[in-house]
Write a protein that holds these residues in place. Structure first.
Motif, PDB file in Angstrom:
ATOM      1  N   ARG A 125      37.150   6.398 -18.477  1.00  0.00           N
ATOM      2  CA  ARG A 125      37.288   6.098 -17.122  1.00  0.00           C
ATOM      3  C   ARG A 125      36.187   6.193 -16.080  1.00  0.00           C
ATOM      4  NH1 ARG A 125      42.166   7.875 -18.105  1.00  0.00           N
ATOM      5  NH2 ARG A 125      41.920  10.123 -17.369  1.00  0.00           N
ATOM      6  N   GLN A 126      35.235   7.584 -16.515  1.00  0.00           N
ATOM      7  CA  GLN A 126      34.328   7.919 -15.858  1.00  0.00           C
ATOM      8  C   GLN A 126      33.043   7.990 -16.539  1.00  0.00           C
ATOM      9  OE1 GLN A 126      35.137  11.844 -14.223  1.00  0.00           O
ATOM     10  NE2 GLN A 126      37.223  11.113 -13.472  1.00  0.00           N
ATOM     11  N   GLY A 127      32.995   7.367 -17.867  1.00  0.00           N
ATOM     12  CA  GLY A 127      31.764   7.686 -18.750  1.00  0.00           C
ATOM     13  C   GLY A 127      31.173   8.949 -19.058  1.00  0.00           C
ATOM     14  N   ILE A 128      31.864   9.947 -18.947  1.00  0.00           N
ATOM     15  CA  ILE A 128      31.306  11.273 -19.277  1.00  0.00           C
ATOM     16  C   ILE A 128      32.004  11.460 -20.730  1.00  0.00           C
ATOM     17  CG2 ILE A 128      31.574  13.743 -18.695  1.00  0.00           C
ATOM     18  CD1 ILE A 128      32.357  12.933 -15.932  1.00  0.00           C
ATOM     19  N   GLU A 129      31.048  11.800 -21.648  1.00  0.00           N
ATOM     20  CA  GLU A 129      31.209  12.030 -22.980  1.00  0.00           C
ATOM     21  C   GLU A 129      31.270  13.690 -23.212  1.00  0.00           C
ATOM     22  OE1 GLU A 129      30.110  10.666 -27.496  1.00  0.00           O
ATOM     23  OE2 GLU A 129      29.199   9.643 -25.896  1.00  0.00           O
ATOM     24  N   VAL A 130      32.278  14.145 -23.696  1.00  0.00           N
ATOM     25  CA  VAL A 130      32.351  15.557 -23.985  1.00  0.00           C
ATOM     26  C   VAL A 130      31.791  15.654 -25.370  1.00  0.00           C
ATOM     27  CG1 VAL A 130      33.952  17.339 -24.415  1.00  0.00           C
ATOM     28  CG2 VAL A 130      34.763  15.757 -22.868  1.00  0.00           C
ATOM     29  N   GLN A 131      30.748  16.683 -25.316  1.00  0.00           N
ATOM     30  CA  GLN A 131      30.021  17.090 -26.627  1.00  0.00           C
ATOM     31  C   GLN A 131      30.828  18.129 -27.476  1.00  0.00           C
ATOM     32  OE1 GLN A 131      26.135  17.766 -25.196  1.00  0.00           O
ATOM     33  NE2 GLN A 131      25.671  15.572 -24.901  1.00  0.00           N
ATOM     34  N   LYS A 153      35.391  11.227  -7.006  1.00  0.00           N
ATOM     35  CA  LYS A 153      34.870  12.788  -7.314  1.00  0.00           C
ATOM     36  C   LYS A 153      36.168  13.442  -7.323  1.00  0.00           C
ATOM     37  CE  LYS A 153      31.711  14.895  -5.010  1.00  0.00           C
ATOM     38  NZ  LYS A 153      30.934  15.154  -3.840  1.00  0.00           N
ATOM     39  N   ALA A 154      36.165  14.697  -8.317  1.00  0.00           N
ATOM     40  CA  ALA A 154      37.757  15.400  -8.769  1.00  0.00           C
ATOM     41  C   ALA A 154      37.986  16.319  -7.572  1.00  0.00           C
ATOM     42  CB  ALA A 154      37.394  16.332  -9.905  1.00  0.00           C
ATOM     43  N   ARG A 155      39.219  16.379  -7.142  1.00  0.00           N
ATOM     44  CA  ARG A 155      39.537  16.926  -6.033  1.00  0.00           C
ATOM     45  C   ARG A 155      39.470  18.433  -6.396  1.00  0.00           C
ATOM     46  NH1 ARG A 155      45.584  15.118  -5.014  1.00  0.00           N
ATOM     47  NH2 ARG A 155      45.242  15.696  -7.142  1.00  0.00           N
ATOM     48  N   GLU A 156      39.108  19.238  -5.566  1.00  0.00           N
ATOM     49  CA  GLU A 156      38.919  20.768  -5.879  1.00  0.00           C
ATOM     50  C   GLU A 156      40.499  21.484  -5.874  1.00  0.00           C
ATOM     51  OE1 GLU A 156      36.417  23.045  -3.420  1.00  0.00           O
ATOM     52  OE2 GLU A 156      34.962  21.201  -3.134  1.00  0.00           O
ATOM     53  N   GLY A 157      40.301  22.611  -7.009  1.00  0.00           N
ATOM     54  CA  GLY A 157      41.661  23.134  -7.253  1.00  0.00           C
ATOM     55  C   GLY A 157      42.694  22.446  -7.830  1.00  0.00           C
ATOM     56  N   THR A 158      42.310  21.620  -8.495  1.00  0.00           N
ATOM     57  CA  THR A 158      43.113  20.895  -9.635  1.00  0.00           C
ATOM     58  C   THR A 158      43.092  21.096 -10.972  1.00  0.00           C
ATOM     59  OG1 THR A 158      41.613  18.808 -10.019  1.00  0.00           O
ATOM     60  CG2 THR A 158      43.248  18.659  -8.167  1.00  0.00           C
ATOM     61  N   LYS A 159      43.763  21.054 -11.814  1.00  0.00           N
ATOM     62  CA  LYS A 159      43.756  21.357 -13.147  1.00  0.00           C
ATOM     63  C   LYS A 159      42.552  20.411 -13.906  1.00  0.00           C
ATOM     64  CE  LYS A 159      48.513  22.378 -14.346  1.00  0.00           C
ATOM     65  NZ  LYS A 159      49.862  22.106 -15.097  1.00  0.00           N
ATOM     66  N   GLN A 160      42.268  19.268 -13.634  1.00  0.00           N
ATOM     67  CA  GLN A 160      41.201  18.339 -14.189  1.00  0.00           C
ATOM     68  C   GLN A 160      39.839  19.344 -13.789  1.00  0.00           C
ATOM     69  OE1 GLN A 160      41.670  14.500 -12.719  1.00  0.00           O
ATOM     70  NE2 GLN A 160      43.621  14.283 -13.744  1.00  0.00           N
ATOM     71  N   GLU A 161      39.774  19.453 -12.395  1.00  0.00           N
ATOM     72  CA  GLU A 161      38.669  20.233 -11.978  1.00  0.00           C
ATOM     73  C   GLU A 161      38.187  21.741 -12.468  1.00  0.00           C
ATOM     74  OE1 GLU A 161      35.241  21.010 -10.328  1.00  0.00           O
ATOM     75  OE2 GLU A 161      36.207  18.817 -10.014  1.00  0.00           O
ATOM     76  N   GLN A 162      39.601  22.397 -12.899  1.00  0.00           N
ATOM     77  CA  GLN A 162      39.655  23.596 -13.697  1.00  0.00           C
ATOM     78  C   GLN A 162      38.882  23.178 -15.163  1.00  0.00           C
ATOM     79  OE1 GLN A 162      43.231  25.237 -14.251  1.00  0.00           O
ATOM     80  NE2 GLN A 162      42.694  27.303 -15.005  1.00  0.00           N
ATOM     81  N   VAL A 163      39.272  22.209 -15.631  1.00  0.00           N
ATOM     82  CA  VAL A 163      39.010  21.841 -17.066  1.00  0.00           C
ATOM     83  C   VAL A 163      37.318  21.514 -17.165  1.00  0.00           C
ATOM     84  CG1 VAL A 163      39.180  20.250 -19.304  1.00  0.00           C
ATOM     85  CG2 VAL A 163      41.151  20.868 -17.768  1.00  0.00           C
ATOM     86  N   LEU A 164      37.049  20.721 -16.288  1.00  0.00           N
ATOM     87  CA  LEU A 164      35.418  20.269 -16.058  1.00  0.00           C
ATOM     88  C   LEU A 164      34.787  21.549 -15.793  1.00  0.00           C
ATOM     89  CD1 LEU A 164      35.958  17.117 -13.931  1.00  0.00           C
ATOM     90  CD2 LEU A 164      35.485  17.157 -16.372  1.00  0.00           C
ATOM     91  N   ALA A 165      35.073  22.479 -14.953  1.00  0.00           N
ATOM     92  CA  ALA A 165      34.376  23.679 -15.038  1.00  0.00           C
ATOM     93  C   ALA A 165      34.405  24.575 -16.187  1.00  0.00           C
ATOM     94  CB  ALA A 165      35.125  24.710 -13.534  1.00  0.00           C
ATOM     95  N   MET A 166      35.369  24.716 -17.059  1.00  0.00           N
ATOM     96  CA  MET A 166      35.367  25.297 -18.115  1.00  0.00           C
ATOM     97  C   MET A 166      34.468  24.747 -19.105  1.00  0.00           C
ATOM     98  SD  MET A 166      39.282  26.124 -18.800  1.00  0.00           S
ATOM     99  CE  MET A 166      39.151  27.198 -20.314  1.00  0.00           C
ATOM    100  N   LEU A 167      34.550  23.396 -19.250  1.00  0.00           N
ATOM    101  CA  LEU A 167      33.536  22.677 -20.133  1.00  0.00           C
ATOM    102  C   LEU A 167      32.021  22.657 -19.802  1.00  0.00           C
ATOM    103  CD1 LEU A 167      35.789  19.402 -20.516  1.00  0.00           C
ATOM    104  CD2 LEU A 167      35.161  21.123 -22.239  1.00  0.00           C
ATOM    105  N   ARG A 168      31.916  23.066 -18.480  1.00  0.00           N
ATOM    106  CA  ARG A 168      30.370  22.993 -18.062  1.00  0.00           C
ATOM    107  C   ARG A 168      30.001  24.564 -18.249  1.00  0.00           C
ATOM    108  NH1 ARG A 168      32.306  20.079 -13.097  1.00  0.00           N
ATOM    109  NH2 ARG A 168      31.618  17.796 -13.356  1.00  0.00           N
ATOM    110  N   ARG A 169      30.547  25.385 -18.519  1.00  0.00           N
ATOM    111  CA  ARG A 169      30.368  26.869 -18.929  1.00  0.00           C
ATOM    112  C   ARG A 169      29.136  26.731 -19.809  1.00  0.00           C
ATOM    113  NH1 ARG A 169      35.556  29.970 -19.755  1.00  0.00           N
ATOM    114  NH2 ARG A 169      35.680  28.867 -21.738  1.00  0.00           N
ATOM    115  N   PRO A 170      28.110  27.404 -20.020  1.00  0.00           N
ATOM    116  CA  PRO A 170      27.331  27.492 -21.115  1.00  0.00           C
ATOM    117  C   PRO A 170      27.771  27.737 -22.502  1.00  0.00           C
ATOM    118  CG  PRO A 170      26.419  28.925 -19.303  1.00  0.00           C
ATOM    119  CD  PRO A 170      27.745  28.513 -19.048  1.00  0.00           C
ATOM    120  N   GLU A 171      28.987  28.544 -22.612  1.00  0.00           N
ATOM    121  CA  GLU A 171      29.442  28.710 -23.866  1.00  0.00           C
ATOM    122  C   GLU A 171      30.657  27.699 -24.227  1.00  0.00           C
ATOM    123  OE1 GLU A 171      31.938  31.280 -20.792  1.00  0.00           O
ATOM    124  OE2 GLU A 171      29.940  30.782 -21.216  1.00  0.00           O
TER     125      GLU A 171
END
Length: 110
Positions: A78-84, A32-50
């Motif tokens: 590495r994680q099998g998560i595909e960005v659409q 699981k991604a650690r909280e507060g990292t840049k990677q977690e920040q990117v994932l949060a941005m990508l999960r936004r509806p827009e």
């Protein structure tokens, strides 16, 4: 002189023989991604509806554009998560090629 090492070597052999052999660790599964990292920040941005563009992510993290695209590739590898791709906006210049201002909006599936 060599005989002086016999006793310490025998003690070491006895000590090592008493220890059980190490077993390899079992994989714990995907990390699981650690909280507060840049990677977690990117994932949060990508999960936004827009979603988010490469430029928005680069500005928020301080990464170069090619680093953001490399992060996307690493997610899939590495994680099998595909960005659409959510949307492509293409600005057309006078010679019918992509002009500055073209961008793609990326999104993570829910």
């Amino acid at each position: 002189m060599i005989g002086a090492l016999d006793a310490p070597m025998e003690a070491l052999r006895t000590l090592l023989a008493g220890k059980a052999a190490r077993t390899p660790r079992e994989p714990a599964g995907p990390r699981k991604a650690r909280e507060g990292t840049k990677q977690e920040q990117v994932l949060a941005m990508l999960r936004r509806p827009e979603g988010a563009t490469v430029a928005q992510i680069a500005e928020a993290t301080g990464w170069a554009h090619h680093t953001v695209r490399g992060f996307f590739a690493g997610l899939k590898k590495r994680q099998g998560i595909e960005v659409q791709v959510l949307e492509r906006v293409r600005q057309v210049g006078p010679n019918k090629e992509g002009a500055r201002g073209s961008y793609t909006v990326y999104h993570l599936p829910a």
